[in-house]
Design a protein around this motif. Structure first.
Motif, PDB file in Angstrom:
ATOM      1  N   ARG A  48       0.831  -1.204   0.000  1.00 21.06           N
ATOM      2  CA  ARG A  48       0.000   0.000   0.000  1.00 21.06           C
ATOM      3  C   ARG A  48       0.865   1.254   0.000  1.00 21.06           C
ATOM      4  O   ARG A  48       0.541   2.236  -0.671  1.00 21.06           O
ATOM      5  CB  ARG A  48      -0.961  -0.017   1.196  1.00 21.06           C
ATOM      6  CG  ARG A  48      -2.070  -1.044   1.020  1.00 21.06           C
ATOM      7  CD  ARG A  48      -3.163  -0.894   2.040  1.00 21.06           C
ATOM      8  NE  ARG A  48      -2.780  -1.265   3.369  1.00 21.06           N
ATOM      9  CZ  ARG A  48      -2.908  -2.486   3.892  1.00 21.06           C
ATOM     10  NH1 ARG A  48      -3.421  -3.464   3.169  1.00 21.06           N
ATOM     11  NH2 ARG A  48      -2.535  -2.720   5.132  1.00 21.06           N
ATOM     12  N   LEU A  51       2.066   1.790  -3.512  1.00 25.59           N
ATOM     13  CA  LEU A  51       0.986   2.328  -4.352  1.00 25.59           C
ATOM     14  C   LEU A  51       0.788   3.814  -4.091  1.00 25.59           C
ATOM     15  O   LEU A  51       0.674   4.608  -5.029  1.00 25.59           O
ATOM     16  CB  LEU A  51      -0.317   1.572  -4.094  1.00 25.59           C
ATOM     17  CG  LEU A  51      -0.318   0.088  -4.450  1.00 25.59           C
ATOM     18  CD1 LEU A  51      -1.647  -0.555  -4.061  1.00 25.59           C
ATOM     19  CD2 LEU A  51      -0.014  -0.138  -5.910  1.00 25.59           C
ATOM     20  N   VAL A  63      -4.647   0.347 -12.892  1.00 29.82           N
ATOM     21  CA  VAL A  63      -4.373  -0.788 -12.021  1.00 29.82           C
ATOM     22  C   VAL A  63      -3.253  -1.655 -12.589  1.00 29.82           C
ATOM     23  O   VAL A  63      -2.413  -2.166 -11.837  1.00 29.82           O
ATOM     24  CB  VAL A  63      -5.664  -1.616 -11.797  1.00 29.82           C
ATOM     25  CG1 VAL A  63      -5.401  -2.848 -10.963  1.00 29.82           C
ATOM     26  CG2 VAL A  63      -6.725  -0.763 -11.132  1.00 29.82           C
ATOM     27  N   VAL A  77      -3.726  -5.495  -6.326  1.00 27.73           N
ATOM     28  CA  VAL A  77      -3.768  -4.030  -6.344  1.00 27.73           C
ATOM     29  C   VAL A  77      -5.184  -3.550  -6.063  1.00 27.73           C
ATOM     30  O   VAL A  77      -5.395  -2.633  -5.261  1.00 27.73           O
ATOM     31  CB  VAL A  77      -3.260  -3.459  -7.684  1.00 27.73           C
ATOM     32  CG1 VAL A  77      -3.566  -1.973  -7.805  1.00 27.73           C
ATOM     33  CG2 VAL A  77      -1.761  -3.692  -7.823  1.00 27.73           C
ATOM     34  N   SER A  78      -6.164  -4.177  -6.687  1.00 26.14           N
ATOM     35  CA  SER A  78      -7.556  -3.784  -6.450  1.00 26.14           C
ATOM     36  C   SER A  78      -7.914  -3.923  -4.977  1.00 26.14           C
ATOM     37  O   SER A  78      -8.562  -3.050  -4.396  1.00 26.14           O
ATOM     38  CB  SER A  78      -8.499  -4.641  -7.296  1.00 26.14           C
ATOM     39  OG  SER A  78      -8.310  -4.361  -8.655  1.00 26.14           O
ATOM     40  N   GLN A  80      -5.830  -3.833  -2.428  1.00 26.11           N
ATOM     41  CA  GLN A  80      -5.104  -2.821  -1.657  1.00 26.11           C
ATOM     42  C   GLN A  80      -5.699  -1.430  -1.864  1.00 26.11           C
ATOM     43  O   GLN A  80      -5.773  -0.626  -0.926  1.00 26.11           O
ATOM     44  CB  GLN A  80      -3.608  -2.826  -2.008  1.00 26.11           C
ATOM     45  CG  GLN A  80      -2.906  -4.133  -1.720  1.00 26.11           C
ATOM     46  CD  GLN A  80      -2.930  -4.533  -0.264  1.00 26.11           C
ATOM     47  OE1 GLN A  80      -3.372  -3.808   0.613  1.00 26.11           O
ATOM     48  NE2 GLN A  80      -2.454  -5.734   0.024  1.00 26.11           N
ATOM     49  N   LEU A  81      -6.136  -1.138  -3.073  1.00 26.16           N
ATOM     50  CA  LEU A  81      -6.777   0.158  -3.334  1.00 26.16           C
ATOM     51  C   LEU A  81      -8.088   0.288  -2.556  1.00 26.16           C
ATOM     52  O   LEU A  81      -8.428   1.366  -2.076  1.00 26.16           O
ATOM     53  CB  LEU A  81      -7.028   0.344  -4.829  1.00 26.16           C
ATOM     54  CG  LEU A  81      -5.796   0.626  -5.679  1.00 26.16           C
ATOM     55  CD1 LEU A  81      -6.162   0.620  -7.153  1.00 26.16           C
ATOM     56  CD2 LEU A  81      -5.144   1.938  -5.287  1.00 26.16           C
ATOM     57  N   ARG A  82      -8.796  -0.817  -2.414  1.00 29.69           N
ATOM     58  CA  ARG A  82     -10.029  -0.787  -1.618  1.00 29.69           C
ATOM     59  C   ARG A  82      -9.711  -0.401  -0.173  1.00 29.69           C
ATOM     60  O   ARG A  82     -10.381   0.422   0.434  1.00 29.69           O
ATOM     61  CB  ARG A  82     -10.732  -2.151  -1.683  1.00 29.69           C
ATOM     62  CG  ARG A  82     -12.036  -2.202  -0.932  1.00 29.69           C
ATOM     63  CD  ARG A  82     -12.844  -3.486  -1.159  1.00 29.69           C
ATOM     64  NE  ARG A  82     -12.058  -4.704  -1.171  1.00 29.69           N
ATOM     65  CZ  ARG A  82     -11.786  -5.425  -2.262  1.00 29.69           C
ATOM     66  NH1 ARG A  82     -12.223  -5.043  -3.438  1.00 29.69           N
ATOM     67  NH2 ARG A  82     -11.075  -6.525  -2.179  1.00 29.69           N
ATOM     68  N   ARG A  85      -8.943   3.271  -0.089  1.00 28.43           N
ATOM     69  CA  ARG A  85     -10.173   4.055  -0.206  1.00 28.43           C
ATOM     70  C   ARG A  85     -10.910   4.100   1.134  1.00 28.43           C
ATOM     71  O   ARG A  85     -11.424   5.140   1.533  1.00 28.43           O
ATOM     72  CB  ARG A  85     -11.093   3.496  -1.286  1.00 28.43           C
ATOM     73  CG  ARG A  85     -10.809   4.033  -2.667  1.00 28.43           C
ATOM     74  CD  ARG A  85     -11.915   3.711  -3.654  1.00 28.43           C
ATOM     75  NE  ARG A  85     -12.170   2.280  -3.782  1.00 28.43           N
ATOM     76  CZ  ARG A  85     -11.498   1.451  -4.575  1.00 28.43           C
ATOM     77  NH1 ARG A  85     -10.516   1.925  -5.325  1.00 28.43           N
ATOM     78  NH2 ARG A  85     -11.797   0.182  -4.631  1.00 28.43           N
ATOM     79  N   VAL A  90      -7.095   7.427  -1.006  1.00 28.41           N
ATOM     80  CA  VAL A  90      -7.259   7.575  -2.462  1.00 28.41           C
ATOM     81  C   VAL A  90      -8.741   7.689  -2.768  1.00 28.41           C
ATOM     82  O   VAL A  90      -9.591   7.275  -1.970  1.00 28.41           O
ATOM     83  CB  VAL A  90      -6.644   6.379  -3.245  1.00 28.41           C
ATOM     84  CG1 VAL A  90      -5.166   6.267  -3.021  1.00 28.41           C
ATOM     85  CG2 VAL A  90      -7.343   5.069  -2.901  1.00 28.41           C
TER      86      VAL A  90
END
Length: 91
Positions: A48, A51, A63, A77-78, A80-82, A85, A90
């Motif tokens: 994270r 990213l 992504v 990645v999806s 970790q992005l969640r 968020r 982000v």
């Protein structure tokens, strides 16, 4: 109670209510503590952090680009992005 609580090194157990109240008054509200915990958990993962640093340096990245940079799968990645968020790091 913390380990050793109730046993004073000097042989006398004493509570200092004034100091306890000063410390209690300095603590943030529960919501703030929860948000801080969420933020620290989000930042505690190396992927994270990679990213976030990549996004800070390059701006928007897809992504696929982030997966290549972080050395993980697109799915990872999806995920970790969640988490990022949820911590409002982000959009």
């Amino acid at each position: 109670m913390p380990s050793g609580a109730g046993r004073a090194v000097c042989g006398v157990y004493e509570v200092h209510p004034e100091r306890v109240e000063v410390a209690r008054a300095a603590l943030p509200k529960e919501e703030v503590l929860q948000e801080a915990t969420l933020l620290l958990k989000a930042l505690s993962d190396p992927t994270r952090m990679r990213l976030l640093l990549a996004l800070k340096a390059a701006g928007e990245l897809c992504v696929c680009d982030l997966a290549l940079l972080a050395g993980v799968s697109v799915s990872a990645v999806s995920h970790q992005l969640r988490r990022l968020r949820q911590a409002r790091l982000v959009a």
